[in-house]
Design a protein around this motif. Structure first.
Motif, PDB file in Angstrom:
ATOM      1  N   HIS A 151     -12.505  -8.483   1.007  1.00 46.82           N
ATOM      2  CA  HIS A 151     -12.486  -7.498   0.040  1.00 46.82           C
ATOM      3  C   HIS A 151     -12.189  -6.961  -0.973  1.00 46.82           C
ATOM      4  CE1 HIS A 151     -14.616  -6.289   4.727  1.00 46.82           C
ATOM      5  NE2 HIS A 151     -15.035  -5.985   3.272  1.00 46.82           N
ATOM      6  N   THR A 152     -11.491  -8.547  -1.784  1.00 48.36           N
ATOM      7  CA  THR A 152     -10.277  -8.386  -2.885  1.00 48.36           C
ATOM      8  C   THR A 152     -10.532  -7.197  -4.121  1.00 48.36           C
ATOM      9  OG1 THR A 152      -9.694 -11.193  -2.533  1.00 48.36           O
ATOM     10  CG2 THR A 152      -9.666 -10.033  -4.188  1.00 48.36           C
ATOM     11  N   LEU A 195      -4.602   1.321   4.918  1.00 44.88           N
ATOM     12  CA  LEU A 195      -4.091   1.019   6.140  1.00 44.88           C
ATOM     13  C   LEU A 195      -4.943   1.006   7.425  1.00 44.88           C
ATOM     14  CD1 LEU A 195      -0.183   1.559   5.615  1.00 44.88           C
ATOM     15  CD2 LEU A 195      -0.989  -0.822   5.259  1.00 44.88           C
ATOM     16  N   GLU A 196      -5.596   2.667   7.223  1.00 43.99           N
ATOM     17  CA  GLU A 196      -6.071   2.731   8.003  1.00 43.99           C
ATOM     18  C   GLU A 196      -7.799   1.989   8.289  1.00 43.99           C
ATOM     19  OE1 GLU A 196      -6.640   6.911   7.777  1.00 43.99           O
ATOM     20  OE2 GLU A 196      -4.428   7.576   8.281  1.00 43.99           O
ATOM     21  N   ASP A 197      -7.697   1.377   7.530  1.00 46.30           N
ATOM     22  CA  ASP A 197      -9.351   1.286   7.339  1.00 46.30           C
ATOM     23  C   ASP A 197      -9.307  -0.593   8.189  1.00 46.30           C
ATOM     24  OD1 ASP A 197     -11.427  -0.653   5.876  1.00 46.30           O
ATOM     25  OD2 ASP A 197     -11.606   1.115   4.557  1.00 46.30           O
ATOM     26  N   GLN A 198     -10.323  -0.771   8.920  1.00 47.59           N
ATOM     27  CA  GLN A 198     -10.112  -1.749  10.030  1.00 47.59           C
ATOM     28  C   GLN A 198     -10.474  -3.282   8.984  1.00 47.59           C
ATOM     29  OE1 GLN A 198      -8.520  -1.892  12.444  1.00 47.59           O
ATOM     30  NE2 GLN A 198      -7.638  -0.616  12.838  1.00 47.59           N
ATOM     31  N   ARG A 199     -11.126  -2.842   7.809  1.00 48.36           N
ATOM     32  CA  ARG A 199     -11.843  -4.173   7.134  1.00 48.36           C
ATOM     33  C   ARG A 199     -10.828  -4.825   6.842  1.00 48.36           C
ATOM     34  NH1 ARG A 199     -15.342  -1.321   2.756  1.00 48.36           N
ATOM     35  NH2 ARG A 199     -13.572  -0.162   2.945  1.00 48.36           N
ATOM     36  N   PHE A 200      -9.443  -4.423   6.801  1.00 46.07           N
ATOM     37  CA  PHE A 200      -7.758  -4.735   5.635  1.00 46.07           C
ATOM     38  C   PHE A 200      -6.902  -5.294   6.935  1.00 46.07           C
ATOM     39  CE2 PHE A 200      -9.946  -1.574   2.533  1.00 46.07           C
ATOM     40  CZ  PHE A 200     -10.884  -2.113   2.075  1.00 46.07           C
ATOM     41  N   CYS A 255       0.588  -1.190   0.360  1.00 48.69           N
ATOM     42  CA  CYS A 255      -0.216  -0.259   0.120  1.00 48.69           C
ATOM     43  C   CYS A 255       0.985   1.188  -0.029  1.00 48.69           C
ATOM     44  CB  CYS A 255      -1.012  -0.255   0.886  1.00 48.69           C
ATOM     45  SG  CYS A 255      -2.359  -1.196   1.415  1.00 48.69           S
ATOM     46  N   LYS A 256       2.105   0.874   0.840  1.00 46.34           N
ATOM     47  CA  LYS A 256       3.008   2.050   0.797  1.00 46.34           C
ATOM     48  C   LYS A 256       3.953   2.910  -0.375  1.00 46.34           C
ATOM     49  CE  LYS A 256       4.168   1.831   5.717  1.00 46.34           C
ATOM     50  NZ  LYS A 256       4.842   1.452   6.825  1.00 46.34           N
TER      51      LYS A 256
END
Length: 404
Positions: free
Chosen positions: A291-292, A277-282, A268-269
């Motif tokens: 959530h592919t 990175l801030e989304d708790q789903r991932f 991601c970076k």
């Protein structure tokens, strides 16, 4: 393989490519060509396979590098006698002639073993030595690519036509490397046991081996593994970091990050997707797989926003695996290819420096050395003299049409 002598009665690329590999491993390979026409492939140097200038043509130099050529009419008594003289001191006899031709020309296993009981006899074939098609021929475009399953598996169901092999002699070259490995094993076995082997490699077998995972899975499940349609999503099922992605300049990147959970943050970076990175789903691998499609869409948009040159620099420090889709000229200029000696320099008959792709095996961290392929019958006189032929005998053989 210095000191190993290989006698080759073969044409085109499959099987001769094995002899080419053996020359780079140090063997002395004598290529027996038809006394009038030579290897039939010499006549195929047309279109993209015609020499740019001079005599050098990869269609001949690739599978015949480093060999010595003798023009020999093995269908004549005198020519056949010369062939048998050569076979007496050979370690390996290498052929891809069809069974009927081998019988007619008296170059089958028993014929060679009669003059040299220790010779390793090697057959490259289209369909193997048994079964209803054992006597039939084939090329890599037919047998390796189509009959072996690669063409079907490479062709999207909505493609207007089957996908062709990606390059000339594609299956032939892979097959030749396979034969070379078989010869090496047979030489090792003869050294250990004193017994010479008969080695068989077919284009059908090599094609099946290339498709082994899919064929084995299909047989296990009773279901073909279908190729994806042309408009299929670029991401693999349950993994947003595997697939082919288009850049802003219509080039392509291949991502193959097989552990999306482990490499999620780093990927991601590098792609500028820090907000994911801030989304708790991932936050877990299970969440990523759930959530592919959502993540894959983000990845595709990110890649599509920049040209290939940008990503080539940006992804240098990416922990996961990736590669650019390169064309042939780009592959030939790839710094990694050059650094590892995967191209070898050869000097053609006119003295011009050329390049060939080296065989991929290296010993003691050294790239192989190589040489151009021989001109037709270039070494006939030298080879005959090595057999002890006098100048008078040499001339007589040519007068009789036994050699060129």
């Amino acid at each position: 393989m210095t000191g190993i002598k290989v006698l080759e009665v073969a044409q085109f690329t499959f099987t001769p490519a094995a002899g080419a590999v053996l020359t780079e491993w140090g063997a002395d390979v004598i290529k027996v060509e038809h006394a009038e026409t030579g290897d039939a492939q010499r006549g195929l140097r047309i279109g993209p396979y015609a020499p740019a200038e001079g005599s050098f043509a990869p269609i001949m130099d690739h599978p015949n590098r480093g060999k010595r050529s003798i023009g020999l009419a093995i269908d004549t008594p005198a020519g056949h006698e010369v062939l048998m003289d050569l076979a007496r001191t050979a370690d390996v006899f290498l052929t891809n002639f069809l069974p009927d031709a081998r019988r007619r020309l008296k170059i089958d296993v028993d014929d060679l073993r009669e003059v040299n009981p220790n010779i390793i006899y090697v057959r490259g074939s289209a369909n193997g030595q048994r079964g209803p098609d054992a006597e039939s021929g084939g090329f890599d475009g037919t047998t390796f690519w189509c009959r072996g399953g690669s063409a079907w598996s490479a062709t999207p169901p909505d493609c207007p036509r089957p996908i062709s092999m990606p390059g000339g002699a594609y299956g032939d070259t892979i097959g030749g490397m396979t034969i070379a490995g078989g010869i090496a094993a047979a030489l090792f076995a003869r050294e250990a046991t004193g017994e010479p082997s008969v080695v068989d490699v077919s284009l059908l077998g090599v094609g099946l081996w290339s498709m082994a995972l899919n064929v084995s899975n299909a047989l296990m499940t009773g279901t073909n593994i279908e190729p994806p349609p042309l408009n299929a999503p670029v991401a693999a099922v349950a993994n947003p970091f595997v697939g082919l992605l288009r850049t802003s300049d219509d080039r392509w990147l291949s991502l193959a990050i097989l552990q999306p959970g482990r490499y999620f943050a780093d990927t991601c970076k590098h792609l500028g997707l820090d907000h994911l990175l801030e989304d708790q789903r991932f936050a877990t691998a299970e969440g990523i797989m759930e959530h592919t499609k959502e993540i894959a869409d983000e990845v595709a948009r990110a890649i599509a926003a920049q040209p290939l040159s940008y990503w080539m620099k940006r992804l240098q420090t990416l922990e996961g695996q990736w590669a650019a889709l390169q064309n042939q000229l780009e592959v030939g200029a790839d710094p990694q290819v050059l650094a590892n000696g995967y191209l070898v320099d050869v000097v053609d008959a006119e003295g011009t420096s050329r390049q060939l792709v080296a065989n991929p095996v290296q010993f003691d961290e050294r790239p192989p050395s190589s040489a151009r392929g021989p001109l037709f019958a270039e070494h006939t006189d030298d080879i005959l003299r090595e057999l002890g032929k006098t100048e008078g005998e040499l001339i007589q053989l040519k007068v009789e049409g036994a050699c060129t």
